[in-house]
Design an enzyme around this catalytic site. Structure first.
Site, PDB file in Angstrom:
ATOM      1  N   LYS A  73      22.629  29.374  -3.845  1.00 37.32           N
ATOM      2  CA  LYS A  73      23.244  28.096  -3.745  1.00 37.32           C
ATOM      3  C   LYS A  73      22.414  27.036  -4.576  1.00 37.32           C
ATOM      4  O   LYS A  73      23.004  26.318  -5.230  1.00 37.32           O
ATOM      5  CB  LYS A  73      23.463  27.803  -2.417  1.00 37.32           C
ATOM      6  CG  LYS A  73      24.524  26.664  -2.031  1.00 37.32           C
ATOM      7  CD  LYS A  73      24.849  26.607  -0.642  1.00 37.32           C
ATOM      8  CE  LYS A  73      23.883  27.142   0.484  1.00 37.32           C
ATOM      9  NZ  LYS A  73      22.801  26.819   0.977  1.00 37.32           N
ATOM     10  N   THR A  75      20.246  27.197  -6.700  1.00 33.65           N
ATOM     11  CA  THR A  75      19.816  27.626  -8.257  1.00 33.65           C
ATOM     12  C   THR A  75      21.390  27.331  -8.868  1.00 33.65           C
ATOM     13  O   THR A  75      21.305  26.859  -9.816  1.00 33.65           O
ATOM     14  CB  THR A  75      19.763  29.255  -8.315  1.00 33.65           C
ATOM     15  OG1 THR A  75      18.743  29.815  -7.350  1.00 33.65           O
ATOM     16  CG2 THR A  75      19.585  29.754  -9.620  1.00 33.65           C
ATOM     17  N   ARG A  96      17.977  19.193  -0.948  1.00 36.60           N
ATOM     18  CA  ARG A  96      16.999  19.033   0.246  1.00 36.60           C
ATOM     19  C   ARG A  96      15.732  19.287  -0.020  1.00 36.60           C
ATOM     20  O   ARG A  96      15.356  20.117  -0.949  1.00 36.60           O
ATOM     21  CB  ARG A  96      17.607  19.672   1.396  1.00 36.60           C
ATOM     22  CG  ARG A  96      18.934  19.372   1.830  1.00 36.60           C
ATOM     23  CD  ARG A  96      19.268  20.395   2.989  1.00 36.60           C
ATOM     24  NE  ARG A  96      19.534  21.640   2.662  1.00 36.60           N
ATOM     25  CZ  ARG A  96      19.687  22.858   3.487  1.00 36.60           C
ATOM     26  NH1 ARG A  96      19.549  22.608   4.782  1.00 36.60           N
ATOM     27  NH2 ARG A  96      19.708  23.946   2.875  1.00 36.60           N
ATOM     28  N   LYS A 107      10.243  32.870   3.078  1.00 30.91           N
ATOM     29  CA  LYS A 107      11.290  32.933   2.150  1.00 30.91           C
ATOM     30  C   LYS A 107      10.291  32.318   0.695  1.00 30.91           C
ATOM     31  O   LYS A 107      10.762  32.489  -0.431  1.00 30.91           O
ATOM     32  CB  LYS A 107      12.392  32.391   2.032  1.00 30.91           C
ATOM     33  CG  LYS A 107      12.391  31.026   2.751  1.00 30.91           C
ATOM     34  CD  LYS A 107      13.776  30.345   2.551  1.00 30.91           C
ATOM     35  CE  LYS A 107      13.782  28.741   2.847  1.00 30.91           C
ATOM     36  NZ  LYS A 107      14.961  28.236   2.719  1.00 30.91           N
ATOM     37  N   ALA A 275      20.160  23.403   8.795  1.00 27.85           N
ATOM     38  CA  ALA A 275      21.802  23.701   8.556  1.00 27.85           C
ATOM     39  C   ALA A 275      22.396  24.181   9.735  1.00 27.85           C
ATOM     40  O   ALA A 275      23.596  24.048   9.913  1.00 27.85           O
ATOM     41  CB  ALA A 275      22.043  24.333   7.274  1.00 27.85           C
ATOM     42  N   PHE A 303      23.488  26.723   4.023  1.00 33.06           N
ATOM     43  CA  PHE A 303      24.274  28.127   4.685  1.00 33.06           C
ATOM     44  C   PHE A 303      25.531  28.144   4.131  1.00 33.06           C
ATOM     45  O   PHE A 303      26.001  27.804   3.030  1.00 33.06           O
ATOM     46  CB  PHE A 303      24.140  28.211   5.960  1.00 33.06           C
ATOM     47  CG  PHE A 303      22.630  28.360   6.602  1.00 33.06           C
ATOM     48  CD1 PHE A 303      21.906  29.385   5.887  1.00 33.06           C
ATOM     49  CD2 PHE A 303      22.429  27.597   7.772  1.00 33.06           C
ATOM     50  CE1 PHE A 303      20.542  29.611   6.502  1.00 33.06           C
ATOM     51  CE2 PHE A 303      21.224  27.857   8.042  1.00 33.06           C
ATOM     52  CZ  PHE A 303      19.943  28.631   7.560  1.00 33.06           C
ATOM     53  N   PHE A 383      24.068  38.726 -11.365  1.00 32.52           N
ATOM     54  CA  PHE A 383      22.835  39.494 -11.355  1.00 32.52           C
ATOM     55  C   PHE A 383      22.988  40.412 -12.206  1.00 32.52           C
ATOM     56  O   PHE A 383      24.033  41.032 -12.555  1.00 32.52           O
ATOM     57  CB  PHE A 383      22.803  40.141  -9.722  1.00 32.52           C
ATOM     58  CG  PHE A 383      22.037  39.349  -8.905  1.00 32.52           C
ATOM     59  CD1 PHE A 383      20.931  39.485  -8.010  1.00 32.52           C
ATOM     60  CD2 PHE A 383      22.986  38.068  -8.179  1.00 32.52           C
ATOM     61  CE1 PHE A 383      20.557  38.419  -7.351  1.00 32.52           C
ATOM     62  CE2 PHE A 383      22.587  37.388  -7.192  1.00 32.52           C
ATOM     63  CZ  PHE A 383      21.370  37.500  -6.625  1.00 32.52           C
ATOM     64  N   TRP A 411      20.649  31.587 -13.787  1.00 38.66           N
ATOM     65  CA  TRP A 411      19.379  32.036 -13.542  1.00 38.66           C
ATOM     66  C   TRP A 411      18.736  32.964 -14.838  1.00 38.66           C
ATOM     67  O   TRP A 411      17.534  32.536 -15.048  1.00 38.66           O
ATOM     68  CB  TRP A 411      19.576  33.302 -12.641  1.00 38.66           C
ATOM     69  CG  TRP A 411      18.322  33.848 -11.895  1.00 38.66           C
ATOM     70  CD1 TRP A 411      17.477  33.313 -10.959  1.00 38.66           C
ATOM     71  CD2 TRP A 411      17.513  34.985 -12.502  1.00 38.66           C
ATOM     72  NE1 TRP A 411      16.560  33.980 -10.640  1.00 38.66           N
ATOM     73  CE2 TRP A 411      16.351  35.098 -11.737  1.00 38.66           C
ATOM     74  CE3 TRP A 411      17.857  35.939 -13.345  1.00 38.66           C
ATOM     75  CZ2 TRP A 411      15.376  36.143 -11.925  1.00 38.66           C
ATOM     76  CZ3 TRP A 411      16.852  36.871 -13.836  1.00 38.66           C
ATOM     77  CH2 TRP A 411      15.706  36.936 -12.787  1.00 38.66           C
TER      78      TRP A 411
END
Length: 558
Positions: A73, A75, A96, A107, A275, A303, A383, A411
């Site tokens: 999200k 990205t 954020r 993470k 969140a 989220f 991807f 990406w």
């Protein structure tokens, strides 16, 4: 294809001095308070001076329910901001700030990925400009002043068993969830049970992110309910006389931070409430300032859309007078397969059938966002393992839902990979078709607000709440808090309160375990199921692999 890690890509970035980035938005260098060469805070004077400017178009990026496959999200938020600038639009992004705790836990960092990132990545994921430290200090000043008040005679008659204000730190530390303080005799006060939450779960964080000025900040801090007296009357931060000093500690933290993307486009990074237990959006100050200096502002909510977008619309937009012009819903083929029952290890293999089975999760998010009167576009975050047939299956499904899906390759390719999405989003935002309205009216009773979200967003049959909870809500209505929005605290992994229930479940119920009044932030927190306000570290925390290399550079933050 590049196989460089996110941090290597970030390190190779050709950053421009932050004054140049500010100049693109008309922010003069005298209005930037620099932290090094590549980050700065925007002065309050400047923010005040642009209030008469016309307001830009607001684009919200949200997602399906997260899966271990990862959706991307942030990205996509960064990629779309870069894409809009690439097609000649004046655009800024608002995201954020990252919490230290999760960086060292599960993470690693949180500033996008691949060629769609915000830099300086290491600083943003570590101390940045000190905002979270200031929030931690302000929160704990209040904690200290409460215990000090009780120690020096307790003039307010606080019941030490009913102090509801805990302490915070920005680190994952399960040993501090539940503690006893003030042991060691008379000089140390009265022993009582309390605990620590992570800084991003603090009501002070939520307040900082919803406040519109320093005066508003001080008023909201004063409204925080910190304890109850022996006859159950609420005691506020204002009663403890901590609101002024807390505002002083938060004076600089209130000012939005300006940084840049890898493509040197402006990015405001400010605030970061949880969140799942708070409202999960960056600060109103950052978003509203960006809207006054850019024509398009791309922001994200935490989220899936059942949590982040719902709170963005019902809490942040309602309270700040904002209205999104377009919503981008991020999905991946991998996550669709996971929703269709494919285990994580097998996500690399083509499986169009599983995608079709998993798509109803996406479909429900599309319908939910549309119920706010806002147009929706789906961004398929690409991807390398995705096949053409899989991407087509998602596109066909989204079309059947009366929306459109656009493949994005930011990406791997940066803004070149989001040109199509940016072009379409700008068209929709410019068309002015959004007829945004929150889901419920302010004056609706609190329990009905909870039912409205549970039934229309989660598609639950009923809300289960015992008499104690219903009475508590009724008491708050009597005390004048009935017009507050509700902030649902539930698992992010499912529409239901069961994290293992993927897809688009129906026929479930939403059990409410507890309700908490965040009188300063201005919402009622509704706790459904097990929600952790102080995470622990995993068996092998990310911090084991974070170090400085020979060149003095950070390794292991992603």
């Amino acid at each position: 294809m590049s196989h460089k890690s996110d941090i290597e890509i970030a390190r190779d970035a050709n950053k421009k001095p932050i004054q140049e980035i500010g100049a693109r938005l008309g922010i003069g260098s005298e209005h930037l308070l620099p932290f090094g060469h590549d980050k700065a805070k925007v002065s309050q004077d400047f923010i005040t001076s642009v209030q008469g400017n016309k307001t830009g178009k607001l684009i919200l990026v949200t997602a399906i329910n997260p899966t271990p496959a990862g959706e991307g999200k942030t990205t996509t938020t960064v990629g779309l901001g870069d894409g809009l600038n690439r097609i000649g639009k004046k655009a800024a992004i608002c995201i954020r700030e990252a919490s230290l705790g999760p960086n060292f836990g599960m993470k690693g960092g949180a500033a996008g990925g691949g060629y769609a990132q915000v830099v300086p990545m290491e600083d943003m994921n570590l101390h940045f400009t000190g905002d979270f430290h200031a929030i931690t200090a302000a929160h704990n000043l209040l904690s200290a002043m409460i215990d000090n008040h009780i120690y020096w005679g307790n003039a307010l008659d606080i019941d030490p068993r009913r102090v509801v204000w805990r302490r915070v730190m920005d680190m994952n530390d399960r040993a501090l969830r539940d503690v006893v303080t003030s042991l060691g005799g008379v000089a140390n006060g009265f022993p009582r049970q309390t605990g620590f939450d992570i800084t991003v779960a603090s009501e002070v964080m939520a307040i900082l992110c919803l406040a519109t000025s320093l005066a508003d900040l001080e008023r909201r801090l004063g409204d925080i309910i910190v304890a109850y007296t022996r006859d159950r009357k609420p005691v506020t931060c204002r009663d403890i006389k901590a609101d002024g000093a807390m505002t002083v500690l938060l004076k600089d933290a209130m000012q939005p931070n300006l940084v840049q993307t890898l493509e040197n486009n402006p990015a405001f990074v400010h605030g970061g409430p949880f969140a799942n237990i708070a409202h999960g959006c960056n600060s109103v100050m950052a978003t509203s300032t960006a809207l006054k200096v850019a024509d398009y502002v791309v922001t994200e909510a935490g989220f899936g859309a059942d949590l982040g977008a719902e709170k963005f619309m019902n809490i942040k937009c309602r309270k700040a007078g904002l209205a999104p012009d377009c919503v981008v819903l991020v999905a991946t083929c991998r996550a669709m397969k996971m929703n269709g029952g494919v285990p994580k290890g097998d996500l690399g293999a083509e499986n169009v059938e599983a995608i079709r089975k998993g798509c109803p999760n996406l479909g429900r998010h599309i319908q939910n966002v549309k119920s706010f009167g806002v147009p929706v576009v789906v961004a398929i975050n690409h991807f390398v393992t995705d096949t053409e047939a899989e991407v087509q299956a998602v596109k066909d499904y989204v079309e059947s839902q009366g929306s459109e899906a656009i493949l994005c390759q930011h990406w791997a390719k940066g803004s070149e990979g989001t040109e199509a999405l940016a072009t379409r989003v700008a068209q929709i935002a410019d068309a002015g078709v959004s007829q945004f309205a929150p889901l419920y009216r302010d004056e609706m009773p609190l329990f009905e607000k909870i039912e409205t979200i549970a039934k229309s967003i989660y598609r639950a049959d009923e809300v289960l709440a015992d008499a104690k909870i219903r009475n508590q809500l009724h008491d708050w209505e009597e005390a004048g808090y009935g017009d507050l929005p509700v902030c649902m605290a539930k698992t992010q992994y499912s529409f239901s309160t069961d994290p293992h229930l993927r897809g688009a479940p129906t026929g479930h119920s939403v059990p409410v375990r507890e309700v908490r009044l965040s009188a300063g932030a201005g919402f009622v927190v509704v706790i459904c199921g097990e929600i952790m306000t102080m995470p622990g570290l995993p068996s092998v925390p990310a911090s084991e692999n974070i170090r400085l290399n020979e060149g003095g550079q950070v390794e292991g933050l992603f």
